[in-house]
Design a protein around this motif. Structure first.
Motif, PDB file in Angstrom:
ATOM      1  N   ALA A  85      37.077 -19.234 119.122  1.00 57.45           N
ATOM      2  CA  ALA A  85      38.090 -18.117 119.405  1.00 57.45           C
ATOM      3  C   ALA A  85      37.789 -17.454 118.389  1.00 57.45           C
ATOM      4  O   ALA A  85      38.768 -16.098 118.493  1.00 57.45           O
ATOM      5  N   VAL A  86      37.768 -17.856 117.256  1.00 60.45           N
ATOM      6  CA  VAL A  86      37.799 -17.295 115.836  1.00 60.45           C
ATOM      7  C   VAL A  86      36.538 -16.645 115.055  1.00 60.45           C
ATOM      8  O   VAL A  86      35.643 -17.324 115.570  1.00 60.45           O
ATOM      9  N   PRO A  87      36.533 -15.056 115.291  1.00 61.56           N
ATOM     10  CA  PRO A  87      35.240 -14.619 114.878  1.00 61.56           C
ATOM     11  C   PRO A  87      34.988 -14.863 113.296  1.00 61.56           C
ATOM     12  O   PRO A  87      35.539 -15.510 112.970  1.00 61.56           O
ATOM     13  N   GLY A  88      33.600 -15.261 113.916  1.00 59.06           N
ATOM     14  CA  GLY A  88      31.969 -16.216 112.098  1.00 59.06           C
ATOM     15  C   GLY A  88      32.737 -17.078 111.536  1.00 59.06           C
ATOM     16  O   GLY A  88      32.146 -17.487 110.667  1.00 59.06           O
ATOM     17  N   TYR A  89      33.050 -18.014 112.771  1.00 59.58           N
ATOM     18  CA  TYR A  89      33.892 -19.629 112.118  1.00 59.58           C
ATOM     19  C   TYR A  89      32.633 -20.127 113.326  1.00 59.58           C
ATOM     20  O   TYR A  89      32.368 -19.738 114.143  1.00 59.58           O
ATOM     21  N   LYS A  90      31.759 -21.150 112.197  1.00 59.08           N
ATOM     22  CA  LYS A  90      31.432 -21.484 112.612  1.00 59.08           C
ATOM     23  C   LYS A  90      31.437 -23.879 112.275  1.00 59.08           C
ATOM     24  O   LYS A  90      31.479 -23.191 111.188  1.00 59.08           O
ATOM     25  N   SER A  91      30.929 -23.518 113.170  1.00 58.32           N
ATOM     26  CA  SER A  91      31.159 -24.813 113.452  1.00 58.32           C
ATOM     27  C   SER A  91      30.373 -26.159 112.380  1.00 58.32           C
ATOM     28  O   SER A  91      29.390 -26.445 112.065  1.00 58.32           O
ATOM     29  N   GLU A  92      31.390 -26.763 112.254  1.00 62.26           N
ATOM     30  CA  GLU A  92      29.752 -28.209 111.541  1.00 62.26           C
ATOM     31  C   GLU A  92      29.737 -29.657 111.772  1.00 62.26           C
ATOM     32  O   GLU A  92      29.182 -30.062 111.058  1.00 62.26           O
ATOM     33  N   THR A  93      29.486 -28.940 112.982  1.00 64.46           N
ATOM     34  CA  THR A  93      28.922 -29.982 113.787  1.00 64.46           C
ATOM     35  C   THR A  93      27.361 -30.165 113.946  1.00 64.46           C
ATOM     36  O   THR A  93      27.157 -28.611 114.251  1.00 64.46           O
ATOM     37  N   LYS A  94      26.613 -30.674 113.672  1.00 70.17           N
ATOM     38  CA  LYS A  94      24.897 -30.954 113.678  1.00 70.17           C
ATOM     39  C   LYS A  94      25.025 -32.135 114.966  1.00 70.17           C
ATOM     40  O   LYS A  94      25.373 -32.962 115.272  1.00 70.17           O
ATOM     41  N   THR A  95      23.971 -31.534 116.064  1.00 71.07           N
ATOM     42  CA  THR A  95      22.504 -31.394 116.471  1.00 71.07           C
ATOM     43  C   THR A  95      21.801 -32.361 115.880  1.00 71.07           C
ATOM     44  O   THR A  95      21.124 -31.802 115.398  1.00 71.07           O
ATOM     45  N   VAL A  96      21.593 -33.520 116.563  1.00 67.89           N
ATOM     46  CA  VAL A  96      20.285 -34.368 115.810  1.00 67.89           C
ATOM     47  C   VAL A  96      19.225 -35.102 117.653  1.00 67.89           C
ATOM     48  O   VAL A  96      19.741 -35.262 118.489  1.00 67.89           O
ATOM     49  N   ASP A  97      18.023 -34.222 117.249  1.00 65.79           N
ATOM     50  CA  ASP A  97      17.624 -34.680 118.286  1.00 65.79           C
ATOM     51  C   ASP A  97      16.569 -35.964 117.462  1.00 65.79           C
ATOM     52  O   ASP A  97      16.181 -36.105 116.758  1.00 65.79           O
TER      53      ASP A  97
END
Length: 104
Positions: A85-97
Motif C-alpha cells: 500500500a505504500v508507494p515506493g516502499y521496498k521490502s527488506e526481505t531477501k529470498t535465497v535460492d
C-alpha cells in the motif's frame, strides 16, 4: 476398537461446536473417582486415564499449533498488504535460492 474411539475423539474435539464439551468431559473423567477401570487397581486402573489424558493433550496441542500458524499467516499477509500500500516502499526481505544435492 481403539482406532474407532481415538478417531471419534479426534473428530469431535476438532469440531468447534463440541470442543469445549469434550475438554470439560475429559477433565471431569480424569478427576472423577468413577472410571471404566477403577484407579485403586494398580497399573490397569491408570490405563484409561492415561489414554484420555494423552488424547486430550495431543489434540489440544495440535489445535493450538494450527491456530498459531493461521495467526502467523494472517500477520504476514497484513505486513505484505501494508508494504504494497505504500508507494515506493521496498521490502527488506531477501529470498535465497538453494540448490539441494543428495549425497550418496
Amino acid at each position: 476398537m481403539k482406532d474407532s474411539i481415538t478417531g471419534w475423539y479426534r473428530n469431535v474435539i476438532r469440531n468447534p461446536k463440541y470442543r469445549w464439551w469434550i475438554i470439560a468431559g475429559s477433565l471431569i473423567y480424569l478427576i472423577s473417582p468413577i472410571d471404566i477401570s477403577p484407579d485403586f487397581i494398580p497399573i490397569v486402573g491408570w490405563i484409561d486415564d492415561g489414554l484420555i489424558a494423552t488424547l486430550l493433550v495431543a489434540e489440544l496441542s495440535t489445535w493450538a499449533l494450527e491456530r498459531l500458524k493461521v495467526k502467523g499467516r494472517k500477520a504476514e499477509d497484513a505486513v505484505q498488504t501494508a508494504d504494497a500500500a505504500v508507494p515506493g516502499y521496498k521490502s527488506e526481505t531477501k529470498t535465497v535460492d538453494v540448490n539441494a544435492v543428495s549425497a550418496e
